[in-house]
Motif scaffolding. Structure first.
Motif, PDB file in Angstrom:
ATOM      1  N   ILE A   1       0.838  -1.207   0.000  1.00 58.98           N
ATOM      2  CA  ILE A   1       0.000   0.000   0.000  1.00 58.98           C
ATOM      3  C   ILE A   1       0.871   1.255   0.000  1.00 58.98           C
ATOM      4  N   VAL A   2       1.902   1.263   0.826  1.00 58.10           N
ATOM      5  CA  VAL A   2       2.800   2.420   0.903  1.00 58.10           C
ATOM      6  C   VAL A   2       3.456   2.689  -0.447  1.00 58.10           C
ATOM      7  N   ASN A   3       3.919   1.640  -1.101  1.00 55.67           N
ATOM      8  CA  ASN A   3       4.569   1.814  -2.399  1.00 55.67           C
ATOM      9  C   ASN A   3       3.610   2.422  -3.430  1.00 55.67           C
ATOM     10  N   GLU A   4       2.352   1.967  -3.413  1.00 49.39           N
ATOM     11  CA  GLU A   4       1.362   2.507  -4.349  1.00 49.39           C
ATOM     12  C   GLU A   4       1.044   3.962  -4.038  1.00 49.39           C
ATOM     13  N   LEU A   5       0.982   4.307  -2.772  1.00 47.99           N
ATOM     14  CA  LEU A   5       0.715   5.689  -2.388  1.00 47.99           C
ATOM     15  C   LEU A   5       1.861   6.611  -2.801  1.00 47.99           C
ATOM     16  N   LYS A   6       3.074   6.129  -2.628  1.00 44.60           N
ATOM     17  CA  LYS A   6       4.228   6.933  -3.019  1.00 44.60           C
ATOM     18  C   LYS A   6       4.245   7.181  -4.528  1.00 44.60           C
ATOM     19  N   LYS A   7       3.805   6.185  -5.300  1.00 39.45           N
ATOM     20  CA  LYS A   7       3.721   6.361  -6.760  1.00 39.45           C
ATOM     21  C   LYS A   7       2.746   7.473  -7.109  1.00 39.45           C
ATOM     22  N   ALA A   8       1.750   7.667  -6.242  1.00 40.30           N
ATOM     23  CA  ALA A   8       0.752   8.721  -6.461  1.00 40.30           C
ATOM     24  C   ALA A   8       1.164  10.029  -5.781  1.00 40.30           C
ATOM     25  N   SER A   9       2.435  10.109  -5.362  1.00 41.09           N
ATOM     26  CA  SER A   9       2.994  11.319  -4.720  1.00 41.09           C
ATOM     27  C   SER A   9       2.316  11.646  -3.392  1.00 41.09           C
ATOM     28  N   ILE A  10       1.912  10.618  -2.678  1.00 42.15           N
ATOM     29  CA  ILE A  10       1.340  10.791  -1.338  1.00 42.15           C
ATOM     30  C   ILE A  10       2.386  10.340  -0.326  1.00 42.15           C
ATOM     31  N   THR A  11       2.741  11.192   0.615  1.00 41.86           N
ATOM     32  CA  THR A  11       3.750  10.834   1.611  1.00 41.86           C
ATOM     33  C   THR A  11       3.173   9.781   2.554  1.00 41.86           C
ATOM     34  N   ALA A  12       3.841   8.643   2.632  1.00 40.16           N
ATOM     35  CA  ALA A  12       3.324   7.519   3.416  1.00 40.16           C
ATOM     36  C   ALA A  12       4.465   6.637   3.889  1.00 40.16           C
ATOM     37  N   ASP A  13       4.199   5.907   4.971  1.00 38.51           N
ATOM     38  CA  ASP A  13       5.150   4.910   5.460  1.00 38.51           C
ATOM     39  C   ASP A  13       4.368   3.857   6.231  1.00 38.51           C
ATOM     40  N   SER A  14       5.030   2.741   6.519  1.00 34.98           N
ATOM     41  CA  SER A  14       4.362   1.632   7.197  1.00 34.98           C
ATOM     42  C   SER A  14       4.915   1.432   8.598  1.00 34.98           C
ATOM     43  N   LEU A  15       4.090   0.829   9.444  1.00 37.30           N
ATOM     44  CA  LEU A  15       4.469   0.527  10.822  1.00 37.30           C
ATOM     45  C   LEU A  15       4.083  -0.921  11.094  1.00 37.30           C
ATOM     46  N   HIS A  16       5.090  -1.788  11.231  1.00 37.78           N
ATOM     47  CA  HIS A  16       4.802  -3.194  11.494  1.00 37.78           C
ATOM     48  C   HIS A  16       6.001  -3.867  12.152  1.00 37.78           C
ATOM     49  N   SER A  17       5.802  -5.108  12.558  1.00 42.22           N
ATOM     50  CA  SER A  17       6.826  -5.824  13.334  1.00 42.22           C
ATOM     51  C   SER A  17       8.053  -6.201  12.517  1.00 42.22           C
ATOM     52  N   GLY A  18       7.988  -6.047  11.203  1.00 39.28           N
ATOM     53  CA  GLY A  18       9.145  -6.372  10.377  1.00 39.28           C
ATOM     54  C   GLY A  18      10.204  -5.294  10.372  1.00 39.28           C
ATOM     55  N   LYS A  19       9.925  -4.161  11.031  1.00 34.25           N
ATOM     56  CA  LYS A  19      10.888  -3.063  11.086  1.00 34.25           C
ATOM     57  C   LYS A  19      11.546  -3.016  12.462  1.00 34.25           C
ATOM     58  N   THR A  20      12.760  -2.511  12.504  1.00 35.43           N
ATOM     59  CA  THR A  20      13.451  -2.394  13.791  1.00 35.43           C
ATOM     60  C   THR A  20      12.750  -1.354  14.655  1.00 35.43           C
ATOM     61  N   GLN A  21      12.993  -1.423  15.944  1.00 35.82           N
ATOM     62  CA  GLN A  21      12.353  -0.478  16.856  1.00 35.82           C
ATOM     63  C   GLN A  21      12.739   0.960  16.534  1.00 35.82           C
ATOM     64  N   ALA A  22      14.005   1.181  16.201  1.00 32.91           N
ATOM     65  CA  ALA A  22      14.461   2.537  15.888  1.00 32.91           C
ATOM     66  C   ALA A  22      13.714   3.096  14.682  1.00 32.91           C
ATOM     67  N   VAL A  23      13.542   2.271  13.664  1.00 31.91           N
ATOM     68  CA  VAL A  23      12.834   2.704  12.460  1.00 31.91           C
ATOM     69  C   VAL A  23      11.368   2.969  12.782  1.00 31.91           C
ATOM     70  N   ARG A  24      10.752   2.092  13.578  1.00 27.51           N
ATOM     71  CA  ARG A  24       9.340   2.273  13.935  1.00 27.51           C
ATOM     72  C   ARG A  24       9.127   3.581  14.700  1.00 27.51           C
ATOM     73  N   GLU A  25      10.038   3.883  15.604  1.00 30.71           N
ATOM     74  CA  GLU A  25       9.917   5.128  16.372  1.00 30.71           C
ATOM     75  C   GLU A  25      10.072   6.351  15.472  1.00 30.71           C
ATOM     76  N   THR A  26      10.985   6.259  14.511  1.00 30.90           N
ATOM     77  CA  THR A  26      11.181   7.370  13.572  1.00 30.90           C
ATOM     78  C   THR A  26       9.940   7.585  12.710  1.00 30.90           C
ATOM     79  N   VAL A  27       9.379   6.487  12.210  1.00 30.34           N
ATOM     80  CA  VAL A  27       8.168   6.569  11.380  1.00 30.34           C
ATOM     81  C   VAL A  27       7.025   7.194  12.168  1.00 30.34           C
ATOM     82  N   LEU A  28       6.839   6.737  13.395  1.00 33.11           N
ATOM     83  CA  LEU A  28       5.751   7.254  14.221  1.00 33.11           C
ATOM     84  C   LEU A  28       5.948   8.744  14.522  1.00 33.11           C
ATOM     85  N   GLN A  29       7.183   9.130  14.767  1.00 30.33           N
ATOM     86  CA  GLN A  29       7.469  10.543  15.038  1.00 30.33           C
ATOM     87  C   GLN A  29       7.178  11.411  13.815  1.00 30.33           C
ATOM     88  N   HIS A  30       7.538  10.911  12.631  1.00 27.29           N
ATOM     89  CA  HIS A  30       7.252  11.653  11.398  1.00 27.29           C
ATOM     90  C   HIS A  30       5.753  11.826  11.204  1.00 27.29           C
TER      91      HIS A  30
END
Length: 417
Positions: free
Chosen positions: A261-290
């Motif tokens: 879903i994130v990849n499709e949104l980015k193709k449409a020039s919509i700023t998006a990111d994902s939050l799930h258990s496959g990401k490290t904690q540091a990355v998840r915290e950064t995404v949530l902060q953004h």
């Protein structure tokens, strides 16, 4: 004058609350804070978004700041146990905000990050420890923490602990705690296992029940869109053309699906990111902060990762996939109805989702309106609509009767053979 003055909290705490824009206590804060300041046990039935963190943390901070002690190494005066890393981080952030200038030692511990910094902090002795079950058990087993000095134990989101398979871990941790302590148990729902646990760990508790699940559902303007599976992404892009939806939270079933879903949104020039258990904690915290800082318009999350998302001003929640557990529906749409505010939620439903949709509607006690004026509307078959009309229990009876007839016919055939 702040209404928080009525609780006889320290002046510095009142000042911090004012700086954070807290003008008056939420219902759960009004109920809980006086009880907890007096040292009583408490059973709280409340979901996230009701002001629960301040309800239990303000009394702890106030009492510890008024009664400072020398804390022995590898010990903590209080333990707050919570199911997810995101929720643990947010609780700790709030506590540090409330307690600024009071010289309390605090630390949050969870897995997915290095443990040595956590070990070093605990070795100094803590006033407040926020932890997730897995990492805490690891620290207990290696002898890096003990609970001889524990005064207060908070079990937050108890039903989520149960749903996520942490219940045995929680019981193992509780077995290590001193019997003499103040205990607080919070849960959005009260399944039988939680009721039994509450009876075991609480002593003459005061029960506080705030905001039943249906109230959160009432605060959210809910709609469901019937469509083909292949039309989900085109419909999502169509919805996001509305500029009023400035901060959008999308729920999907899998982490793989979230990334697609994130990849499709980015193709449409919509700023998006994902939050799930496959990401490290540091990355998840950064995404949530953004997402909090509005550097992202859309956050796509799975149910497990989304536990503990506490973000203000989410304008829309979209259920790209319906949750299998109706209780997760309440948690999802509640992200856009924080602390009594209203919100908006849209659910996508394909024909095979009718049973899940019916279960959700039975759970919240209301029928979710279907939006037909949309470019991808799909008319479902009469059979699907009949299942929806039957409702959860009647539908089960019909299925059971059908299965019984099938078994009876099979039995007759076998006898003829």
């Amino acid at each position: 004058m702040s209404e928080f003055n009525a609780f006889s909290l320290l002046g510095s705490i009142i000042d911090r609350l004012s700086l954070k824009g807290y003008k008056e206590p939420t219902p759960i804060q009004k109920e809980c804070i006086p009880i907890l300041i007096n040292g009583n046990d408490l059973l709280g039935i409340a979901q996230t978004g009701t002001g629960k963190t301040a309800a239990f943390s303000l009394p702890i901070i106030n009492n510890f700041a008024r009664n400072k002690i020398d804390i022995s190494a590898k010990s903590t005066r209080s333990l707050i146990l919570t199911p997810t890393r995101e929720l643990a981080s947010q609780i700790m952030q709030n506590i540090d905000d409330y307690a600024e200038g009071l010289a309390l030692n605090t630390k949050v511990v969870y897995g997915g990050v290095g443990r040595q910094g956590q070990v070093d902090a605990i070795a100094q002795g803590l006033d407040i420890l926020v932890a997730t079950p897995g990492r805490l058990l690891d620290l207990i087993e290696t002898g890096d923490i003990h609970f001889k000095a524990l005064e207060v134990f908070v079990l937050d989101e108890a039903d989520t602990m149960l749903d996520m398979g942490f219940f045995k871990d929680v019981q193992n941790i509780i077995a290590k705690l001193p019997k003499k302590r103040q205990t607080l148990l919070f849960s959005a729902t009260m399944p039988k296992e939680i009721e039994i646990l509450a009876q075991d760990i609480l002593t003459a508790p005061t029960k506080v029940k705030i905001t039943p699940e249906t109230v959160t559902a009432d605060l959210v303007n809910q709609n469901v869109y019937h469509l083909e599976k292949s039309d989900k992404m085109p419909l999502l892009l169509n919805i996001l053309q509305t500029p009023d939806y400035e901060k959008v939270l999308i729920f999907c079933k899998t982490k793989y699906g979230a990334d697609i879903i994130v990849n499709e949104l980015k193709k449409a020039s919509i700023t998006a990111d994902s939050l799930h258990s496959g990401k490290t904690q540091a990355v998840r915290e950064t995404v949530l902060q953004h997402f909090k800082e509005a550097n992202l318009r859309v956050l796509v999350a799975t149910d497990v990762a989304a536990r503990g998302i506490d973000v203000d001003n989410i304008t829309l929640v979209i259920n790209y996939n319906l949750p299998e557990d109706p209780r997760n529906y309440i948690h999802r749409i509640g992200r856009t109805a924080r602390a009594g505010k209203s919100g908006m939620a849209i659910s996508f439903a394909v024909e095979n989702d009718i049973r899940q949709l019916t279960n959700i509607e039975n759970s919240i006690g209301q029928v979710i309106p279907v939006v037909t004026e949309q470019p991808f509307h799909k008319e479902f078959s009469k059979a699907s609509i009949q299942v929806k009309k039957l409702g959860k229990n009647q539908g089960k009876k019909k299925v059971n009767k059908t299965n019984k007839n099938i078994r009876s016919k099979s039995l007759k055939k076998s006898r003829k053979k």
